[in-house]
Scaffold this active site. Structure first.
Site, PDB file in Angstrom:
ATOM      1  N   TYR A 191       0.956  -1.190  -0.064  1.00  0.00           N
ATOM      2  CA  TYR A 191       0.017  -0.047   0.075  1.00  0.00           C
ATOM      3  C   TYR A 191       0.491   1.357   0.051  1.00  0.00           C
ATOM      4  CZ  TYR A 191      -3.992  -3.214   1.069  1.00  0.00           C
ATOM      5  OH  TYR A 191      -4.781  -4.110   1.121  1.00  0.00           O
ATOM      6  N   HIS A 250      -8.674   1.838  -5.634  1.00  0.00           N
ATOM      7  CA  HIS A 250      -7.844   0.583  -4.670  1.00  0.00           C
ATOM      8  C   HIS A 250      -6.436   1.069  -4.867  1.00  0.00           C
ATOM      9  CE1 HIS A 250     -11.435  -1.702  -3.490  1.00  0.00           C
ATOM     10  NE2 HIS A 250     -11.666  -1.601  -4.997  1.00  0.00           N
TER      11      HIS A 250
HETATM   12  C1  DQA Z   1      -7.623  -2.097  -1.012  1.00  0.00           C
HETATM   13  C2  DQA Z   1      -7.939  -3.313  -1.309  1.00  0.00           C
HETATM   14  C3  DQA Z   1      -8.902  -4.178  -0.248  1.00  0.00           C
HETATM   15  O1  DQA Z   1      -8.995  -5.772  -0.846  1.00  0.00           O
HETATM   16  C4  DQA Z   1      -8.331  -4.274   1.015  1.00  0.00           C
HETATM   17  O2  DQA Z   1      -9.313  -4.830   1.788  1.00  0.00           O
HETATM   18  C5  DQA Z   1      -8.004  -2.773   1.547  1.00  0.00           C
HETATM   19  C6  DQA Z   1      -7.350  -1.886   0.642  1.00  0.00           C
HETATM   20  C7  DQA Z   1      -6.642  -1.217  -1.705  1.00  0.00           C
HETATM   21  O3  DQA Z   1      -6.710  -0.168  -1.516  1.00  0.00           O
HETATM   22  O4  DQA Z   1      -5.979  -1.644  -2.676  1.00  0.00           O
HETATM   23  O5  DQA Z   1      -8.180  -2.510   2.715  1.00  0.00           O
HETATM   24  O6  DQA Z   1      -9.066  -1.194  -1.103  1.00  0.00           O
END
Ligand code: DQA
Length: 150
Positions: free
Chosen positions: A26, A103
């Protein structure tokens, strides 16, 4: 600020841990830093932006209801809720506002359950896999979509 340039930005569960949580996936930016970059980009585009994060589905839904008449569009990273929350989807859909789903990670290159989103179907588009800059891309996309609605 023009009334048609008001964006609501929502971060769902666990995104308050950005910068600490799974940084390889992330990124190293904290949520506060990401929000600052969103505000800067919004200013360039002439958008007024309200940003919130919650770990609670009901809080997100309440906030969506409250901003229904204020916002001209919604940008949401639903986090894990995006994979299953029909209630969140219904709340977004009820606003009849353009929604951009974001995402940070490329959810299509991860576990199979992350490829499913109940939000995508009611969104005008999805931005996935570009990290924090995805929120800025989402604002650009919303700006373009709103300009075509005029
Ligand atoms: C997310 C992807 C989701 O699967 C995960 O549960 C997240 C972060 C992303 O920003 O890549 O909490 O939304």
């Amino acid at each position: 600020m023009p009334e048609n340039k008001r964006a609501l930005v929502f971060h769902g569960p666990n995104l308050n841990l950005l910068g600490f949580r799974d940084v390889d996936m992330y990124g190293r930016l904290t949520l506060a830093e990401i929000d600052e970059n969103i505000q800067k980009h919004a200013q360039k585009l002439g958008f007024e932006v309200r940003i919130m994060q919650s770990n609670h589905e009901g809080h997100l839904i309440d906030a969506i209801h409250e901003h229904r008449t204020w916002a001209s569009g919604i940008i949401i990273n639903p986090g894990g809720l995006g994979h299953y929350s029909i209630a969140l989807r219904d709340a977004l859909s009820a606003t009849r506002l353009p929604v951009v789903e974001v995402h940070l990670s490329n959810v299509f290159a991860r576990e199979p359950f992350r490829r499913e989103s109940v939000i995508s179907e009611i969104a005008i588009g999805v931005i996935s896999g570009f990290g924090a800059i995805g929120y800025q891309l989402a604002l650009d996309a919303l700006d373009d979509a709103l300009s075509r609605l005029l």
